[in-house]
Write a protein that holds these residues in place. Structure first.
Motif, PDB file in Angstrom:
ATOM      1  N   PRO A 189       0.798  -1.231   0.000  1.00 29.87           N
ATOM      2  CA  PRO A 189       0.000   0.000   0.000  1.00 29.87           C
ATOM      3  C   PRO A 189       0.828   1.277   0.000  1.00 29.87           C
ATOM      4  N   ASN A 190       2.110   1.179   0.373  1.00 31.29           N
ATOM      5  CA  ASN A 190       2.962   2.376   0.368  1.00 31.29           C
ATOM      6  C   ASN A 190       3.661   2.593  -0.970  1.00 31.29           C
ATOM      7  N   GLN A 191       3.508   1.630  -1.890  1.00 25.61           N
ATOM      8  CA  GLN A 191       4.211   1.750  -3.170  1.00 25.61           C
ATOM      9  C   GLN A 191       3.262   1.524  -4.328  1.00 25.61           C
ATOM     10  N   LEU A 192       2.262   2.382  -4.433  1.00 25.15           N
ATOM     11  CA  LEU A 192       1.273   2.209  -5.494  1.00 25.15           C
ATOM     12  C   LEU A 192       1.734   2.840  -6.810  1.00 25.15           C
ATOM     13  N   GLY A 193       2.847   3.593  -6.797  1.00 21.26           N
ATOM     14  CA  GLY A 193       3.343   4.201  -8.034  1.00 21.26           C
ATOM     15  C   GLY A 193       2.605   5.493  -8.340  1.00 21.26           C
ATOM     16  N   ASN A 194       3.348   6.479  -8.818  1.00 26.75           N
ATOM     17  CA  ASN A 194       2.751   7.776  -9.117  1.00 26.75           C
ATOM     18  C   ASN A 194       2.423   7.875 -10.610  1.00 26.75           C
ATOM     19  N   PRO A 195       1.129   7.996 -10.952  1.00 27.35           N
ATOM     20  CA  PRO A 195       0.744   8.044 -12.369  1.00 27.35           C
ATOM     21  C   PRO A 195       1.408   9.192 -13.128  1.00 27.35           C
ATOM     22  N   LEU A 196       1.596  10.334 -12.454  1.00 31.47           N
ATOM     23  CA  LEU A 196       2.199  11.480 -13.148  1.00 31.47           C
ATOM     24  C   LEU A 196       3.669  11.227 -13.481  1.00 31.47           C
ATOM     25  N   THR A 197       4.404  10.659 -12.520  1.00 32.87           N
ATOM     26  CA  THR A 197       5.813  10.331 -12.756  1.00 32.87           C
ATOM     27  C   THR A 197       5.939   9.319 -13.890  1.00 32.87           C
ATOM     28  N   ALA A 198       5.082   8.307 -13.851  1.00 34.19           N
ATOM     29  CA  ALA A 198       5.131   7.273 -14.889  1.00 34.19           C
ATOM     30  C   ALA A 198       4.798   7.868 -16.251  1.00 34.19           C
ATOM     31  N   ALA A 199       3.817   8.781 -16.282  1.00 29.11           N
ATOM     32  CA  ALA A 199       3.434   9.416 -17.547  1.00 29.11           C
ATOM     33  C   ALA A 199       4.590  10.254 -18.091  1.00 29.11           C
ATOM     34  N   ALA A 200       5.273  10.989 -17.205  1.00 28.09           N
ATOM     35  CA  ALA A 200       6.406  11.811 -17.640  1.00 28.09           C
ATOM     36  C   ALA A 200       7.527  10.921 -18.180  1.00 28.09           C
ATOM     37  N   ALA A 201       7.774   9.795 -17.522  1.00 31.78           N
ATOM     38  CA  ALA A 201       8.819   8.869 -17.987  1.00 31.78           C
ATOM     39  C   ALA A 201       8.474   8.327 -19.372  1.00 31.78           C
ATOM     40  N   SER A 202       7.196   7.998 -19.597  1.00 37.60           N
ATOM     41  CA  SER A 202       6.764   7.513 -20.915  1.00 37.60           C
ATOM     42  C   SER A 202       6.959   8.589 -21.968  1.00 37.60           C
ATOM     43  N   PHE A 203       6.589   9.817 -21.620  1.00 38.90           N
ATOM     44  CA  PHE A 203       6.705  10.929 -22.556  1.00 38.90           C
ATOM     45  C   PHE A 203       8.159  11.092 -23.006  1.00 38.90           C
ATOM     46  N   TRP A 204       9.077  11.132 -22.029  1.00 41.14           N
ATOM     47  CA  TRP A 204      10.480  11.380 -22.371  1.00 41.14           C
ATOM     48  C   TRP A 204      11.119  10.206 -23.081  1.00 41.14           C
ATOM     49  N   SER A 205      10.817   8.990 -22.667  1.00 40.91           N
ATOM     50  CA  SER A 205      11.477   7.867 -23.322  1.00 40.91           C
ATOM     51  C   SER A 205      11.008   7.745 -24.772  1.00 40.91           C
ATOM     52  N   PHE A 206       9.712   7.957 -25.026  1.00 45.60           N
ATOM     53  CA  PHE A 206       9.236   7.918 -26.415  1.00 45.60           C
ATOM     54  C   PHE A 206       9.885   9.040 -27.219  1.00 45.60           C
ATOM     55  N   SER A 207       9.946  10.251 -26.627  1.00 44.11           N
ATOM     56  CA  SER A 207      10.521  11.409 -27.330  1.00 44.11           C
ATOM     57  C   SER A 207      11.972  11.174 -27.716  1.00 44.11           C
ATOM     58  N   ILE A 208      12.749  10.615 -26.793  1.00 43.39           N
ATOM     59  CA  ILE A 208      14.165  10.364 -27.068  1.00 43.39           C
ATOM     60  C   ILE A 208      14.296   9.406 -28.247  1.00 43.39           C
ATOM     61  N   GLY A 209      13.517   8.316 -28.212  1.00 41.43           N
ATOM     62  CA  GLY A 209      13.548   7.353 -29.313  1.00 41.43           C
ATOM     63  C   GLY A 209      13.126   7.998 -30.623  1.00 41.43           C
ATOM     64  N   ALA A 210      12.027   8.765 -30.586  1.00 37.99           N
ATOM     65  CA  ALA A 210      11.470   9.345 -31.809  1.00 37.99           C
ATOM     66  C   ALA A 210      12.372  10.430 -32.390  1.00 37.99           C
ATOM     67  N   PHE A 211      13.220  11.028 -31.542  1.00 37.34           N
ATOM     68  CA  PHE A 211      14.091  12.108 -32.005  1.00 37.34           C
ATOM     69  C   PHE A 211      15.236  11.573 -32.879  1.00 37.34           C
ATOM     70  N   VAL A 212      15.710  10.368 -32.566  1.00 33.62           N
ATOM     71  CA  VAL A 212      16.892   9.812 -33.253  1.00 33.62           C
ATOM     72  C   VAL A 212      16.743   9.773 -34.783  1.00 33.62           C
ATOM     73  N   PRO A 213      15.658   9.174 -35.346  1.00 37.05           N
ATOM     74  CA  PRO A 213      15.572   9.137 -36.821  1.00 37.05           C
ATOM     75  C   PRO A 213      15.249  10.504 -37.438  1.00 37.05           C
ATOM     76  N   LEU A 214      14.949  11.484 -36.581  1.00 36.41           N
ATOM     77  CA  LEU A 214      14.642  12.834 -37.063  1.00 36.41           C
ATOM     78  C   LEU A 214      15.926  13.638 -37.313  1.00 36.41           C
ATOM     79  N   VAL A 215      17.006  13.271 -36.605  1.00 35.17           N
ATOM     80  CA  VAL A 215      18.252  14.045 -36.650  1.00 35.17           C
ATOM     81  C   VAL A 215      18.759  14.287 -38.083  1.00 35.17           C
ATOM     82  N   PRO A 216      18.832  13.242 -38.959  1.00 37.43           N
ATOM     83  CA  PRO A 216      19.370  13.500 -40.308  1.00 37.43           C
ATOM     84  C   PRO A 216      18.576  14.559 -41.075  1.00 37.43           C
ATOM     85  N   TRP A 217      17.288  14.699 -40.761  1.00 32.41           N
ATOM     86  CA  TRP A 217      16.443  15.671 -41.466  1.00 32.41           C
ATOM     87  C   TRP A 217      16.620  17.079 -40.924  1.00 32.41           C
ATOM     88  N   LEU A 218      17.268  17.196 -39.769  1.00 35.05           N
ATOM     89  CA  LEU A 218      17.543  18.527 -39.228  1.00 35.05           C
ATOM     90  C   LEU A 218      18.792  19.097 -39.889  1.00 35.05           C
TER      91      LEU A 218
END
Ligand SMILES: [Zn+2]
Length: 214
Positions: free
Chosen positions: A121-150
């Motif tokens: 009960p003390n470790q239910l996980g924070n939805p906001l933290t998890a959402a932020a982690a998902s946002f950044w990890s997807f962004s980092i991955g998605a940025f890589v194939p974009l670099v040559p076009w920059l």
């Protein structure tokens, strides 16, 4: 980590689809940035909604346990004793331990949550933290194939983008396989085949659609 891989594969496939349809680098860039944002936002929203729902479900189950511990302490003590008997304690010991744990309602709830519901009960996980982690990890991955076009355009950017996207997704797959002690070679090969297959498919389909529009 899974988010990084998702971002890589989804955006390299999107970028190559657009690049197959149009040779305009500015257009590919806009599509790649949109793909990054759309994917990252939807991953974060999905993570948030699912973790909120999970937390609400656990909170409701905890509330039911809390009421039951207050209203039917005998039944709950017997339930706990049964769990400890199953774990190998003799009935007398089990009964003693259960009674002891049940004497403090907070401890009782904590133990019931762990033993019956399988949650801490003390470790239910924070939805906001998890959402932020998902946002950044997807962004980092998605940025890589974009670099040559920059920095470039044309066939060179197509190959660089495909190489970076497919290569990085295979590297991430290999790293994950290593962490989870699965076969690294098999995972890397599978990731290479799947990611390059996705790129080839979107590139060809983009080419057909681009030609038919033109
Ligand atoms: Zn219970």
């Amino acid at each position: 980590m899974f988010g990084v891989s998702d971002g890589l594969v989804s955006n390299v496939a999107l970028i190559l689809g657009i690049a197959g349809a149009s040779t305009d680098a500015a257009f590919v860039r806009v599509a790649g940035v949109s793909g990054l944002l759309a994917g990252a936002v939807s991953m974060a929203a999905g993570e948030y909604v699912s973790l909120r729902a999970q937390a609400e479900l656990v909170e409701r189950e905890l509330e039911i346990e809390r009421i039951s511990i207050a209203e039917n302490p005998e039944a709950e003590t017997a339930e706990l004793a049964a769990i400890y008997i199953e774990r190998g304690l003799n009935p007398e010991q089990a009964r003693l331990v259960a009674t002891e744990l049940m004497s403090d309602p907070e401890v009782a709830l904590d133990v019931h949550a762990r033993e019956e519901l399988g949650v801490d009960p003390n470790q239910l996980g924070n939805p906001l933290t998890a959402a932020a982690a998902s946002f950044w990890s997807f962004s980092i991955g998605a940025f890589v194939p974009l670099v040559p076009w920059l920095v470039g355009s044309g066939t060179g950017a197509v190959w660089a983008s495909a190489g970076l996207g497919v290569g990085a997704s295979a590297a991430v797959g290999g790293l994950l396989a290593r962490l989870t002690e699965r076969s690294v070679v098999r995972t890397v090969v599978r990731q290479l085949v799947v990611a390059s297959g996705a790129c080839l498919a979107t590139y060809l389909i983009g080419g057909l659609l681009g030609a038919s529009v033109a």
